[in-house]
Design a protein around this motif. Sequence first.
Motif, PDB file in Angstrom:
ATOM      1  N   CYS A 188       0.769   5.985  -0.702  1.00  0.00           N
ATOM      2  CA  CYS A 188       0.262   7.378  -0.909  1.00  0.00           C
ATOM      3  C   CYS A 188       0.427   7.523  -2.287  1.00  0.00           C
ATOM      4  O   CYS A 188       1.431   7.662  -2.884  1.00  0.00           O
ATOM      5  CB  CYS A 188       0.596   8.173   0.066  1.00  0.00           C
TER       6      CYS A 188
ATOM      7  N   PHE B  51       0.965  -1.205   0.096  1.00  0.00           N
ATOM      8  CA  PHE B  51       0.085   0.083   0.070  1.00  0.00           C
ATOM      9  C   PHE B  51       0.812   1.246  -0.059  1.00  0.00           C
ATOM     10  O   PHE B  51       1.903   1.297   0.756  1.00  0.00           O
ATOM     11  CB  PHE B  51      -0.885   0.188   1.075  1.00  0.00           C
TER      12      PHE B  51
ATOM     13  N   GLU C 223      -3.185  -1.764   4.983  1.00  0.00           N
ATOM     14  CA  GLU C 223      -4.240  -0.926   4.294  1.00  0.00           C
ATOM     15  C   GLU C 223      -4.717   0.340   5.198  1.00  0.00           C
ATOM     16  O   GLU C 223      -4.905   0.025   6.557  1.00  0.00           O
ATOM     17  CB  GLU C 223      -5.270  -1.953   3.923  1.00  0.00           C
ATOM     18  N   ARG C 224      -4.725   1.240   4.551  1.00  0.00           N
ATOM     19  CA  ARG C 224      -5.274   2.546   5.041  1.00  0.00           C
ATOM     20  C   ARG C 224      -6.045   3.265   3.916  1.00  0.00           C
ATOM     21  O   ARG C 224      -5.739   3.292   2.713  1.00  0.00           O
ATOM     22  CB  ARG C 224      -4.305   3.042   6.091  1.00  0.00           C
ATOM     23  N   SER C 225      -7.138   3.988   4.493  1.00  0.00           N
ATOM     24  CA  SER C 225      -7.689   4.943   3.313  1.00  0.00           C
ATOM     25  C   SER C 225      -6.963   6.284   2.932  1.00  0.00           C
ATOM     26  O   SER C 225      -7.039   6.605   1.961  1.00  0.00           O
ATOM     27  CB  SER C 225      -9.039   5.215   3.864  1.00  0.00           C
ATOM     28  N   ARG C 226      -6.419   6.894   4.086  1.00  0.00           N
ATOM     29  CA  ARG C 226      -5.617   7.922   3.928  1.00  0.00           C
ATOM     30  C   ARG C 226      -4.269   8.165   4.460  1.00  0.00           C
ATOM     31  O   ARG C 226      -3.962   7.504   5.165  1.00  0.00           O
ATOM     32  CB  ARG C 226      -6.463   9.222   4.377  1.00  0.00           C
ATOM     33  N   CYS C 227      -3.022   9.019   3.818  1.00  0.00           N
ATOM     34  CA  CYS C 227      -1.996   8.965   4.301  1.00  0.00           C
ATOM     35  C   CYS C 227      -1.954  10.048   5.344  1.00  0.00           C
ATOM     36  O   CYS C 227      -2.429  11.008   5.216  1.00  0.00           O
ATOM     37  CB  CYS C 227      -1.116   9.622   3.205  1.00  0.00           C
TER      38      CYS C 227
ATOM     39  N   GLU D 194      -4.664   9.918  -0.934  1.00  0.00           N
ATOM     40  CA  GLU D 194      -5.239   8.651  -1.153  1.00  0.00           C
ATOM     41  C   GLU D 194      -4.299   7.482  -1.232  1.00  0.00           C
ATOM     42  O   GLU D 194      -3.332   7.496  -1.902  1.00  0.00           O
ATOM     43  CB  GLU D 194      -6.129   8.399  -2.419  1.00  0.00           C
ATOM     44  N   VAL D 195      -4.664   6.413  -0.422  1.00  0.00           N
ATOM     45  CA  VAL D 195      -3.534   5.203  -0.175  1.00  0.00           C
ATOM     46  C   VAL D 195      -4.317   4.030  -1.234  1.00  0.00           C
ATOM     47  O   VAL D 195      -5.213   3.857  -1.172  1.00  0.00           O
ATOM     48  CB  VAL D 195      -3.410   4.733   1.161  1.00  0.00           C
ATOM     49  N   VAL D 196      -3.408   3.762  -2.251  1.00  0.00           N
ATOM     50  CA  VAL D 196      -3.800   2.561  -3.095  1.00  0.00           C
ATOM     51  C   VAL D 196      -2.856   1.350  -2.916  1.00  0.00           C
ATOM     52  O   VAL D 196      -1.999   1.443  -2.076  1.00  0.00           O
ATOM     53  CB  VAL D 196      -3.827   3.237  -4.473  1.00  0.00           C
ATOM     54  N   LYS D 197      -3.484   0.393  -3.549  1.00  0.00           N
ATOM     55  CA  LYS D 197      -2.504  -0.991  -3.704  1.00  0.00           C
ATOM     56  C   LYS D 197      -1.897  -1.257  -4.882  1.00  0.00           C
ATOM     57  O   LYS D 197      -2.193  -0.899  -5.964  1.00  0.00           O
ATOM     58  CB  LYS D 197      -3.650  -2.081  -3.166  1.00  0.00           C
TER      59      LYS D 197
END
Length: 391
Positions: free
Chosen positions: A327, A325, A337-341, A347-350
């Motif tokens: 930012c 994951f 995993e997390r939604s925001r840095c 946005e945090v993506v994979k």
Amino acid sequence: MQVDRGIIAQLLATERDDILSIYLNVDPTRPENQTSPPAYRIWLKNALDQLEEELSPSLPRERRLALRELREEVLHYVNTYLPRGRSLVLFVADGFRQELSLMARVNENYLHYGRPDVTPLLWLLEEYEPVGIVLADSFQARFLSAHLGKAAVREEAELTLDTTTWPRYDLRAPTARGAHGAHIKGSNVDAFEDRLAEKVAGFWREIAERITKWVEEEKFSYLLLGGEDKAIAGIMDYLPPEVARKVADRLVAPLYESEHEILLRAKPQLAAAERRKEEELTRKALDAALSGGLGAVGPAEVLNTLREGRVRTLIITWPVKGEVFYCRACNFFFPEERSRCPACGGEVVKGALREIIPRLAFHHRAEIELVTGEPAQSLAPYGGMAALLRY
């Protein structure tokens, strides 16, 4: 052909995500490739069919049609392709093409759609790192370079003795005319042999100088020296320490053998040298990381230090698997995993490790060492990744 790392850099620099990366074992000596059609053509058709079936539901109509046209273009090309090596590597898209025919053999056929996947190519480059082979005796030497499974003669050297300017020596065997006469003739023999030994030593010094320059030009990972024992020892005496350390082993091979035969003799020793190198690098990285030194372990920690330009050597288990994951805004990597840095709110993506790692490593000039066997087992508790740091 040899692989110019500039080609890899260009592939990594492209932002296109509609490229087919294709790796095929086209070795004509393999029984499965001697059938009609050969196995690699059957595999590619099935793999492209499966890829189209998996991607079609999620692709826009325009991309879907482009992929179908690309599929037909690739199949037509491969169905008429005559192998010029053991492997065929293709990176193709509409208006984009890069082809490599290699003497090295890919471990397995592979297909990827998206940004160019160079990870299998990096594996081949590492497994077939450039190697210098020198065979020598007292009067001649051969220089061979081996790269991606193929050996070629770089040059040959020969000691030419012009004895016309030498003092005249009576080299006949001593007679029974008396001790004094025998002593004179023996001295002449000794003087001739001393002069000859001096010339031979100068020849070995010249060979060592050529090797030193050659290593600097070609950036060899290893050297193998073969031929006569006394020639090997003589050349080693004249090699600078940093070059002598690259001599991985002694090669038992006659000077007159063909390049192919010499390479076959060299392969087991080169494979053993590569395994030793993997084990040593892995041990050093783990020791440094676990003792608080210049090392790092685990995907997130390693990738963040790589992002900062601090990684000298990146050590990864092959084949490269898994995801990480990060930012999208600041490219910081996270172990979970997390939604925001938390740093920038981005946005945090994979992302797939096999796509992220080569780009970061090339951008920050870090060496990549892909490991298997015991080194890979040692890295397993740390996510299959470790690094030696510059600072």
